[in-house]
Structures are given as structure tokens and as C-alpha cells.
Design an enzyme around this catalytic site. Structure first.
Site, PDB file in Angstrom:
ATOM      1  N   CYS A 187      -0.692   2.192  -0.028  1.00  0.00           N
ATOM      2  CA  CYS A 187      -0.972   3.177   1.029  1.00  0.00           C
ATOM      3  C   CYS A 187      -0.169   4.460   0.792  1.00  0.00           C
ATOM      4  O   CYS A 187       1.056   4.453   0.883  1.00  0.00           O
ATOM      5  CB  CYS A 187      -0.624   2.533   2.373  1.00  0.00           C
ATOM      6  SG  CYS A 187      -0.452   3.651   3.752  1.00  0.00           S
ATOM      7  N   CYS A 208       2.002   5.578   3.657  1.00  0.00           N
ATOM      8  CA  CYS A 208       3.147   4.658   3.768  1.00  0.00           C
ATOM      9  C   CYS A 208       4.246   5.064   2.797  1.00  0.00           C
ATOM     10  O   CYS A 208       5.426   5.089   3.161  1.00  0.00           O
ATOM     11  CB  CYS A 208       2.721   3.224   3.460  1.00  0.00           C
ATOM     12  SG  CYS A 208       1.493   2.541   4.595  1.00  0.00           S
TER      13      CYS A 208
END
Length: 122
Positions: free
Chosen positions: A31, A34
Site C-alpha cells: 500500500c 501506508c
């Protein structure tokens, strides 16, 4: 030495219940947001030693992520006195994360409990 703690299904509940202030970052290695949020989260963890900064790898801990109803990552959750008081998907900039931490410290959990016990109006 990292300032964050990797959480698993085995220690998630204990960590939340045994610490007054807990932030949890639900993330995954693939991600992009992230990965962008990780250094912000790590820096905040290094500055706030009174808060437990947990991280849950949603790929490794699929059941835990499902139990927490994570539908988008990163998702930040905040717990005070064992109670979920904040949950928001999306990577936060440093100033917004600081606001969450300040709000978490200032929150009166006892007032929330009183509100929960009050009879419904109407």
C-alpha cells in the site's frame, strides 16, 4: 529500536486493555499511502512515549483486520482506557496526527461512559 509495536491477534486485545492510550495503524506492505504514512507514524511514536503506537499488517493478520472492520488502508484507530474512540482511513499528515494524539489525551472517557448509560431521549 523502533518506537512502534507490531500487533497480532494474540496480543491486540491485551495491548488495548492494558494501556491507557493506544494508536493502531492498520497497513500493508503493498500500500503506497501506508508506506508514505509509516515515517510520520514512527516520528510521532518517538515523540510520545506515553502512547502505545501499534501496527497491524493486514496481510499477515487478515482475521484481526476483518474483526476490526478494516475496509481501507491505512486506517488509524485510537483507544483510550480500552475503548475505541477514533477510527479514520487514510494517511494523516503530521499535524493531523498530532491533533488526534492531543484529542486522545484530552478526551474524558468517563463522560462517554456516562453518555452510554443515559436513557435515550424522547
Amino acid at each position: 529500536m523502533t518506537a512502534t509495536t507490531d500487533l497480532t491477534a494474540a496480543d491486540f486485545e491485551r495491548t488495548v486493555l492494558e494501556n491507557e492510550l493506544v494508536l493502531v495503524d492498520f497497513w500493508a506492505a503493498w500500500c503506497g499511502p501506508c508506506r508514505a504514512f509509516a515515517p510520520v507514524y514512527e516520528a510521532a511514536a518517538a515523540q510520545h512515549d506515553d502512547v502505545v503506537f501499534g501496527k497491524v499488517d493486514t496481510e499477515a493478520e487478515r482475521e484481526l483486520a476483518a474483526a476490526a472492520q478494516i475496509s481501507s488502508i491505512p486506517t488509524l484507530m485510537a483507544f483510550k482506557a480500552g475503548r475505541l474512540v477514533f477510527a479514520q482511513p487514510g494517511a494523516l499528515p503530521p499535524a493531523a496526527l498530532e491533533q488526534v494524539i492531543s484529542g486522545l489525551r484530552a478526551l474524558d472517557v468517563a463522560s462517554l461512559e456516562r453518555a452510554d448509560e443515559a436513557p435515550p431521549e424522547g
